[in-house]
Design a protein around this motif. Sequence first.
Motif, PDB file in Angstrom:
ATOM      1  N   GLY A  79       5.836 -54.251  49.520  1.00 35.23           N
ATOM      2  CA  GLY A  79       7.104 -54.994  49.440  1.00 35.23           C
ATOM      3  C   GLY A  79       7.141 -55.702  48.091  1.00 35.23           C
ATOM      4  O   GLY A  79       6.343 -56.602  47.845  1.00 35.23           O
ATOM      5  N   LYS A  80       8.007 -55.249  47.198  1.00 35.63           N
ATOM      6  CA  LYS A  80       8.019 -55.820  45.834  1.00 35.63           C
ATOM      7  C   LYS A  80       9.450 -56.125  45.388  1.00 35.63           C
ATOM      8  O   LYS A  80      10.396 -55.471  45.827  1.00 35.63           O
ATOM      9  N   PHE A  81       9.517 -57.042  44.490  1.00 34.72           N
ATOM     10  CA  PHE A  81      10.811 -57.416  43.905  1.00 34.72           C
ATOM     11  C   PHE A  81      10.861 -56.820  42.496  1.00 34.72           C
ATOM     12  O   PHE A  81      10.061 -57.184  41.637  1.00 34.72           O
ATOM     13  N   ILE A  82      11.754 -55.865  42.299  1.00 35.49           N
ATOM     14  CA  ILE A  82      11.867 -55.234  40.974  1.00 35.49           C
ATOM     15  C   ILE A  82      13.110 -55.788  40.276  1.00 35.49           C
ATOM     16  O   ILE A  82      14.239 -55.571  40.731  1.00 35.49           O
ATOM     17  N   ILE A  83      12.893 -56.526  39.211  1.00 34.32           N
ATOM     18  CA  ILE A  83      14.026 -57.125  38.503  1.00 34.32           C
ATOM     19  C   ILE A  83      14.177 -56.457  37.137  1.00 34.32           C
ATOM     20  O   ILE A  83      13.234 -56.357  36.379  1.00 34.32           O
ATOM     21  N   LEU A  84      15.401 -55.982  36.870  1.00 31.14           N
ATOM     22  CA  LEU A  84      15.684 -55.342  35.589  1.00 31.14           C
ATOM     23  C   LEU A  84      16.513 -56.292  34.739  1.00 31.14           C
ATOM     24  O   LEU A  84      17.430 -56.938  35.253  1.00 31.14           O
ATOM     25  N   SER A  85      16.197 -56.337  33.449  1.00 27.76           N
ATOM     26  CA  SER A  85      16.994 -57.207  32.590  1.00 27.76           C
ATOM     27  C   SER A  85      17.197 -56.585  31.214  1.00 27.76           C
ATOM     28  O   SER A  85      16.449 -55.701  30.806  1.00 27.76           O
ATOM     29  N   GLY A  86      18.220 -57.031  30.545  1.00 29.97           N
ATOM     30  CA  GLY A  86      18.562 -56.498  29.227  1.00 29.97           C
ATOM     31  C   GLY A  86      19.960 -56.955  28.871  1.00 29.97           C
ATOM     32  O   GLY A  86      20.514 -57.845  29.527  1.00 29.97           O
ATOM     33  N   GLN A  87      20.531 -56.347  27.832  1.00 33.36           N
ATOM     34  CA  GLN A  87      21.842 -56.812  27.389  1.00 33.36           C
ATOM     35  C   GLN A  87      22.987 -55.983  27.957  1.00 33.36           C
ATOM     36  O   GLN A  87      24.101 -56.462  28.092  1.00 33.36           O
ATOM     37  N   PHE A 132      19.634 -58.610  36.135  1.00 32.76           N
ATOM     38  CA  PHE A 132      20.241 -59.857  35.684  1.00 32.76           C
ATOM     39  C   PHE A 132      20.252 -59.820  34.169  1.00 32.76           C
ATOM     40  O   PHE A 132      19.276 -59.425  33.546  1.00 32.76           O
ATOM     41  N   SER A 133      21.369 -60.245  33.566  1.00 32.85           N
ATOM     42  CA  SER A 133      21.472 -60.118  32.115  1.00 32.85           C
ATOM     43  C   SER A 133      20.542 -61.097  31.402  1.00 32.85           C
ATOM     44  O   SER A 133      20.473 -62.271  31.765  1.00 32.85           O
ATOM     45  N   GLU A 134      19.852 -60.607  30.428  1.00 33.70           N
ATOM     46  CA  GLU A 134      19.096 -61.423  29.464  1.00 33.70           C
ATOM     47  C   GLU A 134      18.288 -62.567  30.040  1.00 33.70           C
ATOM     48  O   GLU A 134      18.480 -63.728  29.686  1.00 33.70           O
ATOM     49  N   LEU A 135      17.395 -62.250  30.936  1.00 30.82           N
ATOM     50  CA  LEU A 135      16.533 -63.287  31.501  1.00 30.82           C
ATOM     51  C   LEU A 135      15.535 -63.759  30.459  1.00 30.82           C
ATOM     52  O   LEU A 135      14.995 -62.959  29.702  1.00 30.82           O
ATOM     53  N   ASP A 136      15.311 -65.055  30.411  1.00 33.07           N
ATOM     54  CA  ASP A 136      14.247 -65.529  29.520  1.00 33.07           C
ATOM     55  C   ASP A 136      13.007 -65.854  30.338  1.00 33.07           C
ATOM     56  O   ASP A 136      13.001 -65.739  31.569  1.00 33.07           O
ATOM     57  N   LYS A 137      11.938 -66.277  29.635  1.00 30.09           N
ATOM     58  CA  LYS A 137      10.661 -66.402  30.346  1.00 30.09           C
ATOM     59  C   LYS A 137      10.673 -67.498  31.410  1.00 30.09           C
ATOM     60  O   LYS A 137       9.989 -67.383  32.423  1.00 30.09           O
ATOM     61  N   TYR A 138      11.485 -68.529  31.195  1.00 30.57           N
ATOM     62  CA  TYR A 138      11.548 -69.598  32.195  1.00 30.57           C
ATOM     63  C   TYR A 138      12.265 -69.122  33.452  1.00 30.57           C
ATOM     64  O   TYR A 138      11.905 -69.473  34.558  1.00 30.57           O
ATOM     65  N   GLU A 139      13.295 -68.321  33.216  1.00 30.06           N
ATOM     66  CA  GLU A 139      14.052 -67.813  34.365  1.00 30.06           C
ATOM     67  C   GLU A 139      13.212 -66.811  35.161  1.00 30.06           C
ATOM     68  O   GLU A 139      13.246 -66.788  36.393  1.00 30.06           O
ATOM     69  N   LEU A 140      12.441 -65.985  34.434  1.00 33.65           N
ATOM     70  CA  LEU A 140      11.555 -65.048  35.129  1.00 33.65           C
ATOM     71  C   LEU A 140      10.518 -65.806  35.949  1.00 33.65           C
ATOM     72  O   LEU A 140      10.187 -65.422  37.073  1.00 33.65           O
ATOM     73  N   ASN A 149      10.085 -66.045  44.697  1.00 31.57           N
ATOM     74  CA  ASN A 149       9.750 -64.851  45.455  1.00 31.57           C
ATOM     75  C   ASN A 149       8.314 -64.889  45.984  1.00 31.57           C
ATOM     76  O   ASN A 149       7.947 -64.091  46.842  1.00 31.57           O
ATOM     77  N   SER A 150       7.499 -65.800  45.471  1.00 33.18           N
ATOM     78  CA  SER A 150       6.097 -65.838  45.875  1.00 33.18           C
ATOM     79  C   SER A 150       6.005 -66.204  47.361  1.00 33.18           C
ATOM     80  O   SER A 150       6.892 -66.875  47.874  1.00 33.18           O
ATOM     81  N   PRO A 151       5.008 -65.761  48.114  1.00 30.88           N
ATOM     82  CA  PRO A 151       3.804 -65.077  47.642  1.00 30.88           C
ATOM     83  C   PRO A 151       3.970 -63.588  47.352  1.00 30.88           C
ATOM     84  O   PRO A 151       3.006 -62.959  46.929  1.00 30.88           O
ATOM     85  N   SER A 152       5.142 -62.998  47.587  1.00 30.56           N
ATOM     86  CA  SER A 152       5.316 -61.596  47.196  1.00 30.56           C
ATOM     87  C   SER A 152       5.330 -61.515  45.672  1.00 30.56           C
ATOM     88  O   SER A 152       5.538 -62.522  45.004  1.00 30.56           O
ATOM     89  N   GLU A 153       5.162 -60.294  45.162  1.00 30.79           N
ATOM     90  CA  GLU A 153       5.075 -60.163  43.703  1.00 30.79           C
ATOM     91  C   GLU A 153       6.332 -59.578  43.099  1.00 30.79           C
ATOM     92  O   GLU A 153       7.143 -58.949  43.769  1.00 30.79           O
ATOM     93  N   ILE A 154       6.429 -59.777  41.789  1.00 32.30           N
ATOM     94  CA  ILE A 154       7.639 -59.370  41.077  1.00 32.30           C
ATOM     95  C   ILE A 154       7.252 -58.374  39.981  1.00 32.30           C
ATOM     96  O   ILE A 154       6.191 -58.494  39.369  1.00 32.30           O
ATOM     97  N   ILE A 155       8.099 -57.382  39.772  1.00 31.14           N
ATOM     98  CA  ILE A 155       7.895 -56.436  38.661  1.00 31.14           C
ATOM     99  C   ILE A 155       9.059 -56.616  37.700  1.00 31.14           C
ATOM    100  O   ILE A 155      10.221 -56.466  38.077  1.00 31.14           O
ATOM    101  N   LYS A 156       8.723 -56.984  36.453  1.00 28.88           N
ATOM    102  CA  LYS A 156       9.766 -57.361  35.498  1.00 28.88           C
ATOM    103  C   LYS A 156       9.982 -56.232  34.492  1.00 28.88           C
ATOM    104  O   LYS A 156       9.046 -55.856  33.781  1.00 28.88           O
ATOM    105  N   VAL A 157      11.190 -55.696  34.465  1.00 30.11           N
ATOM    106  CA  VAL A 157      11.471 -54.543  33.610  1.00 30.11           C
ATOM    107  C   VAL A 157      12.502 -54.932  32.558  1.00 30.11           C
ATOM    108  O   VAL A 157      13.587 -55.408  32.889  1.00 30.11           O
TER     109      VAL A 157
END
Length: 598
Positions: A455-463, A534-542, A549-557
């Motif tokens: 069970g994972k959270f896959i978050i995609l970001s970019g412009q 989500f558009s243009e996530l920065d490191k604080y938002e990630l 989302n914890s304790p589950s894990e996130i995959i940041k793309v």
Amino acid sequence: MQIKNNEQINIVISGHVDHGKSTVIGRLLADANVLPEGKLQAVKNYCEKNAKVFEYAYLLDALKEEQAQGITIDAARCFFRTKNRNYLIFDAPGHFEFIKNMITGASRADFAIIVIDAKDGIKENTRRHGYLVSLLGVKKICVLINKMDLVNYDEKIFIETVNEYSEFLNSIKISDVYFIPVSAREGENIVRKSEKMKWFNGKTLFELIEEVEIASDDISEPFRFFVQDVYKFTEKQDDRRILVGTIDYGKIKKGDYVIFYPSMKQSIVESIENYPEQLECAFAGQSPGFIIKDPLFIQSGELMVKKDEKEKPCASKKFYANIFWLEANPLVVGKTYKAKIGSQLVKIRIVEIKKIIDAVELDVIEKKEYIERYDIGYCIFETLKPVAFDIYDNLQKTSRFVLVEQYRIAGCGIILESIYDNIDYFDKKISIRESLWNQGYIKKEQRELRNKHKGKFIILSGQDINLLRKVSSLLEKELFDSGFYPYFISPAVLETGISNDTEILETDREEELRRLGELARIMTDAGMLFITFFSELDKYELELLRKLNSPSEIIKVNINSGEKDEIWDIVINNKNENEIVKIIIEYLTKEKIIEYYI
Ligand code: GTP
Ligand code: MG
């Protein structure tokens, strides 16, 4: 003392009705020789012809008709010049518009004059206006004990009035006050030094206002800059964001470390733009644009401060404040209003009215559930989300706020104390959530085993939002077709979706992220591959999403934004959507997230 030529001084004059405000201004104009040639005589002649006793106040009326030689007068304002200074005198607290402007920072008073009739004594408005002056944060105040001719220029009466009013001012924390005994009608101690009050050897009103130091000491204060707007420049593919606004306090230079409140994001000032040039440093009063080093998503409304400064602002949802209410409908406990604090617009409500202060007697009324027009309430306020501010005792401008009702300013306030700091707001919420998390009989691991994937959270970001949307749906489809349990949701659904709150102020990025993170926590616990973008996530938002989302894990793309930062698990550049999906699936396989992918 050094006075810059043509320096502008803004003065508010106030006092109880008929105590002599207009006469003071008229006399000042006449004796300081700033009237147009022959004007005084013309008004005198007119009075004589019409069998009226001449009044200095008439000068103001006479001047309203003509905009002559550098004097401008209207109902509320009088503008004139001396060799040293440009003066703008406001007949203030009668004009609530003006008070609103002062509180919002649209205009500002350097100096306040309060007029008291020596014979009539301290009255209702004398006190109310004193209170307002303190509420407005005017630091330099002069009190004129006027009509001394009516009390035989008696020093004793002057001293008694001074003592009585000082006591009042002290009780509202105003201490730096200059008292002058005057007779506006006779011109004693206005411009000319009085022969009749030799016992007074202080300055005349004119000497005082010509000399008073108004050069702002804002620059020596800690740095404060509310981000008013964020401009983005993409024309040269350079992705610069410029933060614009006006510096309220302090100074800053290129290379300084900065923190943004309430997000607590940190960076370094890369450049200070003052089109067409660049500055090495900037000061209070200037409105430059700042470019910061890190690709952070800074929102308008955030307060930028310097990292190394001792005096920190507050970031909180709850505070004590004094509020001056201006609307006919009372301000009610529990009802939601909008507040503007600096450049932040937030929803706010009164949690509790601690007391209502009667601005005349300073009487205290306790246990009331509403605040009536022109009353001052000492209250606990709560905002919907954390806001940044200072405490009134430390810095005035960044502690003021207004309440807005249907686009009108309905109340003006100053923040006196923060109730708790909200810097670790999310951490607290998450730990409470986790302690209450009620698991059913089936554990996440059992679901994963059956699903044949984690069970994972896959978050995609970019412009490129369109590309992100396509990739997300395609990824969902590919995984589904291969027998897995993916679930894709577009973030747009969360903008208004899970709220019964119909009156959303503006799109609120942090609130959307919060919802997304909370939803991800549930979906991943249910064993899903939860996909969103989500558009243009920065490191604080990630980091915020990771925590939520914890304790589950996130995959940041990160897709096609040219970033190489190690905060991302997968960085993909210059690929089409099919290629991108392939790369993601390869990663999921390699990392044994989907173990039996065929
Ligand atoms: P509002 O604008 O109506 O609030 O009044 P104000 O504060 O502007 O007072 P204004 O200057 O109009 O003066 C009110 C009355 O007091 C007038 O009749 C003036 O002549 C009189 N007055 C003002 N100053 C003096 C003074 O120094 N001595 C005496 N004896 N009368 C004065
Ligand atoms: Mg008047």
